[in-house]
Design an enzyme around this catalytic site. Structure first.
Site, mmCIF file in Angstrom:
data_model
loop_
_atom_site.group_PDB
_atom_site.id
_atom_site.type_symbol
_atom_site.label_atom_id
_atom_site.label_comp_id
_atom_site.label_asym_id
_atom_site.label_seq_id
_atom_site.Cartn_x
_atom_site.Cartn_y
_atom_site.Cartn_z
ATOM 1 N N HIS A 1 0.879 -1.186 0.000
ATOM 2 C CA HIS A 1 0.000 0.000 0.000
ATOM 3 C C HIS A 1 0.912 1.231 0.000
ATOM 4 O O HIS A 1 1.752 1.385 -0.874
ATOM 5 C CB HIS A 1 -0.923 -0.099 1.227
ATOM 6 C CG HIS A 1 -2.066 0.870 1.270
ATOM 7 N ND1 HIS A 1 -2.434 1.655 0.221
ATOM 8 C CD2 HIS A 1 -2.936 1.189 2.284
ATOM 9 C CE1 HIS A 1 -3.477 2.405 0.561
ATOM 10 N NE2 HIS A 1 -3.800 2.139 1.816
ATOM 11 N N ASP B 1 2.878 5.613 -6.484
ATOM 12 C CA ASP B 1 4.126 5.495 -5.727
ATOM 13 C C ASP B 1 5.371 5.397 -6.601
ATOM 14 O O ASP B 1 6.479 5.447 -6.084
ATOM 15 C CB ASP B 1 4.054 4.263 -4.810
ATOM 16 C CG ASP B 1 3.073 4.474 -3.678
ATOM 17 O OD1 ASP B 1 3.071 5.574 -3.122
ATOM 18 O OD2 ASP B 1 2.304 3.551 -3.370
ATOM 19 N N HIS C 1 -2.212 -2.031 -9.764
ATOM 20 C CA HIS C 1 -3.199 -1.459 -8.856
ATOM 21 C C HIS C 1 -4.453 -2.299 -8.912
ATOM 22 O O HIS C 1 -4.808 -2.816 -9.973
ATOM 23 C CB HIS C 1 -3.518 -0.014 -9.279
ATOM 24 C CG HIS C 1 -4.138 0.787 -8.191
ATOM 25 N ND1 HIS C 1 -5.484 0.741 -7.921
ATOM 26 C CD2 HIS C 1 -3.592 1.634 -7.294
ATOM 27 C CE1 HIS C 1 -5.733 1.539 -6.907
ATOM 28 N NE2 HIS C 1 -4.612 2.090 -6.493
HETATM 29 N N1 ACO Z 1 4.943 -6.673 -10.388
HETATM 30 C C1 ACO Z 1 4.840 -7.864 -11.021
HETATM 31 N N2 ACO Z 1 3.681 -8.524 -11.169
HETATM 32 C C2 ACO Z 1 2.582 -7.984 -10.649
HETATM 33 C C3 ACO Z 1 2.616 -6.737 -9.968
HETATM 34 C C4 ACO Z 1 3.854 -6.076 -9.858
HETATM 35 N N3 ACO Z 1 3.943 -4.906 -9.243
HETATM 36 N N4 ACO Z 1 1.373 -6.428 -9.553
HETATM 37 C C5 ACO Z 1 0.595 -7.439 -9.944
HETATM 38 N N5 ACO Z 1 1.325 -8.379 -10.617
HETATM 39 C C6 ACO Z 1 0.819 -9.596 -11.259
HETATM 40 C C7 ACO Z 1 0.537 -10.682 -10.225
HETATM 41 O O1 ACO Z 1 1.656 -11.502 -10.005
HETATM 42 C C8 ACO Z 1 -0.608 -11.418 -10.896
HETATM 43 O O2 ACO Z 1 -0.073 -12.231 -11.911
HETATM 44 P P1 ACO Z 1 -0.717 -13.705 -12.207
HETATM 45 O O3 ACO Z 1 -2.112 -13.413 -12.695
HETATM 46 O O4 ACO Z 1 0.175 -14.315 -13.211
HETATM 47 O O5 ACO Z 1 -0.710 -14.421 -10.880
HETATM 48 C C9 ACO Z 1 -1.402 -10.315 -11.603
HETATM 49 O O6 ACO Z 1 -0.429 -9.286 -11.870
HETATM 50 C C10 ACO Z 1 -2.528 -9.736 -10.738
HETATM 51 O O7 ACO Z 1 -1.963 -9.314 -9.500
HETATM 52 P P2 ACO Z 1 -2.708 -9.308 -8.100
HETATM 53 O O8 ACO Z 1 -1.695 -9.452 -7.026
HETATM 54 O O9 ACO Z 1 -3.829 -10.306 -8.124
HETATM 55 O O10 ACO Z 1 -3.346 -7.877 -8.104
HETATM 56 P P3 ACO Z 1 -3.933 -7.135 -6.839
HETATM 57 O O11 ACO Z 1 -5.032 -6.289 -7.343
HETATM 58 O O12 ACO Z 1 -4.250 -8.090 -5.749
HETATM 59 O O13 ACO Z 1 -2.696 -6.268 -6.322
HETATM 60 C C11 ACO Z 1 -1.196 -4.526 -5.900
HETATM 61 C C12 ACO Z 1 -2.574 -4.917 -6.462
HETATM 62 C C13 ACO Z 1 -1.085 -5.004 -4.448
HETATM 63 C C14 ACO Z 1 -1.081 -3.012 -5.911
HETATM 64 C C15 ACO Z 1 -0.110 -5.184 -6.788
HETATM 65 O O14 ACO Z 1 -0.216 -4.724 -8.112
HETATM 66 C C16 ACO Z 1 1.298 -4.936 -6.244
HETATM 67 O O15 ACO Z 1 1.760 -5.694 -5.379
HETATM 68 N N6 ACO Z 1 2.001 -3.860 -6.721
HETATM 69 C C17 ACO Z 1 3.296 -3.540 -6.198
HETATM 70 C C18 ACO Z 1 3.145 -2.771 -4.882
HETATM 71 C C19 ACO Z 1 2.651 -1.359 -5.103
HETATM 72 O O16 ACO Z 1 3.133 -0.632 -5.954
HETATM 73 N N7 ACO Z 1 1.673 -0.981 -4.283
HETATM 74 C C20 ACO Z 1 1.127 0.391 -4.298
HETATM 75 C C21 ACO Z 1 -0.279 0.374 -4.821
HETATM 76 S S1 ACO Z 1 -0.899 2.044 -4.895
HETATM 77 C C22 ACO Z 1 -1.257 2.398 -3.279
HETATM 78 O O17 ACO Z 1 -1.579 1.557 -2.491
HETATM 79 C C23 ACO Z 1 -1.168 3.745 -2.879
#
Ligand code: ACO
Length: 435
Positions: free
Chosen positions: A268, A363, A307
């Site tokens: 987050h 971010d 996201h």
């Molecule tokens: N890098 C690589 N792969 C990713 C990323 C990433 N940053 N984000 C998602 N994916 C992939 C997952 O591995 C998944 O792949 P799969 O379908 O092959 O298993 C697919 O994309 C979907 O990802 P989920 O984890 O199901 O997506 P979710 O909606 O649960 O997660 C989140 C969203 C937590 C923001 C995620 O994208 C992430 O971890 N990003 C990196 C952390 C980040 O930047 N967080 C800040 C968010 S903005 C905020 O909170 C202010």
């Protein structure tokens, strides 16, 4: 037949149910009537992490994740960032409309009047180690404020609630600045009420021995815009925590502390710190292909990308990228920008990221700017928490005023043991999990 319904056939019993559809949603409680037998509890909806569950009705923030649109009370953030101050937007978020001049003046006075904190809080903060994480310090001190304002437990009292909201919005920047100074062993600066909200924060952070601190207007403007972009983001993890903790009618200080805790995690608000650490680890543009390979192999995440709601470029990231150039004119260019730009370029063309609709989020670039301004990565999430505070409080107020809201209490699918009897210790077998 009413068209605004969902017909559900339970193939276990052959029965058909009509569930009303309102605002594109069906009431989960209506599924409880769907039973296999009379003593059946009824059907529940299983939705870990609330991926497809609306937990409230809200009038505060609207996001269209596919189109990359973000509105506060209907106003696009691009216009708000261009034409309004942070406190105007905080007022809008809290009270629903943009303020008139006199409303803004009363609100500003109310917030700035509360920037001073109880002297004992300083003593309390002295107990933290010099290297304590600033988010942990901020969370603990905001929770500790609850002990100074015991009247705040009366969350049903409108006037008292308004007073606490102004106090929290006013005091969080002061506490945040004290966390910053504490880590540097610098004396705390008292607030200066001749300065605006953002300029006063800069004064509390950065004033050294000069008689009067003069904030750089370009940096002040950049912080103001960054703060507007971080003000609210509807039902994210920390706002949901704010609503959940607040639904037990806990006081707003401990409730805000809970939201700060939720924001601190690397998935987050803590992602901005994680982005900087990732960029440092990658080091140079030459190492990007190897890094991207590891991401695609699932060994790590590209922090600052992806996201839950945005499946397009995060509109906040777009604006933050623009601010970077203005800030670098003053501070000098952060060399990590080249690595970030190249990471973005490669990721946006790569099938892995394209297929999963992974774009830079808020971010990805904010940390690079904050670092150029002189902040340590550990402090970045505090710079997210300060402007998010009025957003959390707006969500809290809306939750308290909503007659449909009750204490938050999800259900579970129990998959553990059924009834079993305790056996004497001498007869117990070693369990697989040794403690
Ligand atoms: N890098 C690589 N792969 C990713 C990323 C990433 N940053 N984000 C998602 N994916 C992939 C997952 O591995 C998944 O792949 P799969 O379908 O092959 O298993 C697919 O994309 C979907 O990802 P989920 O984890 O199901 O997506 P979710 O909606 O649960 O997660 C989140 C969203 C937590 C923001 C995620 O994208 C992430 O971890 N990003 C990196 C952390 C980040 O930047 N967080 C800040 C968010 S903005 C905020 O909170 C202010």
């Amino acid at each position: 037949m009413n068209k605004n319904t969902l017909s559900v056939t339970d193939n276990r019993t052959g029965k058909i149910y009509e569930i009303p559809i309102e605002h594109g949603a069906v009431p989960a409680i209506d599924f409880r009537q769907i039973k296999e037998s009379e003593d059946d509890f009824g059907l529940m909806c299983y939705d870990p992490s609330y991926s497809n569950t609306a937990a409230c009705r809200s009038n505060i923030t609207y996001i269209d994740g596919d189109k990359g649109i973000l509105l506060y009370r209907g106003y696009p953030i691009e216009q708000l960032a261009e034409e309004c101050t942070f406190l105007e937007c905080a007022y809008l978020t809290l009270y629903g409309e943009l303020p008139t001049e006199s409303q803004l003046s009363t609100f500003t006075h109310g917030v700035l009047r509360h920037t001073m904190i109880h002297e004992n809080v300083k003593k309390f903060m002295e107990g933290f180690n010099y290297d304590a994480h600033p988010m942990s310090m901020l969370m603990s001190t905001v929770a500790a404020l609850s002990t100074y304002y015991p009247e705040s437990v009366d969350v049903r009292h409108e006037e008292l609630r308004t007073e606490q909201v102004l106090r929290i919005v006013g005091q969080v920047p002061t506490l945040a600045a004290y966390c910053y100074r504490h880590r540097r062993g610098l004396p705390y600066n008292y607030p200066d009420d001749e300065l605006g909200y953002v300029e006063n924060l800069m004064h509390m952070l950065w004033k050294r021995t000069e008689h009067k601190y003069k904030p750089h207007p370009v940096l002040a403007k950049a912080l103001e815009v960054l703060f507007i972009l971080h003000l609210d983001h509807e039902q994210n993890c920390s706002s949901t925590t704010m609503r959940t903790a607040g639904s037990s009618l806990a006081d707003p200080y401990v409730t805000t502390a809970a939201a700060i805790a939720a924001l601190s995690g690397p998935l987050h608000g803590g992602a901005n710190e994680a982005v900087l650490r990732m960029l440092d680890e990658i080091g140079s543009v030459n190492n990007i292909p190897a890094f991207i390979k590891e991401v695609k192999e699932g060994k790590r995440r590209l922090m600052g990308f992806g996201h839950r709601v945005y499946k397009n470029y995060d509109p906040r990231a777009k604006m933050i990228k623009r601010i970077a150039d203005e800030v670098f004119e003053v501070t000098g260019r952060n060399p990590r920008l080249d690595t970030a730009l190249e990471l973005e370029r490669i990721a946006l063309q790569d099938e892995y990221f394209v297929a999963r609709k992974l774009y830079p989020n808020v971010d990805f670039y904010s940390g690079i700017i904050y670092q150029a301004m002189g902040f340590n990565p550990a402090y970045f999430t505090v710079l997210f928490a300060i402007p998010r505070t009025p957003g959390w409080l707006a969500q809290w107020e809306e939750m308290l005023m909503d007659k449909e809201q009750k204490i938050a209490r999800p259900r579970q699918l129990y998959l553990g043991y059924g009834h079993r009897d305790v056996v004497p210790m001498s007869e117990r077998a070693e369990s697989a999990v040794a403690v």
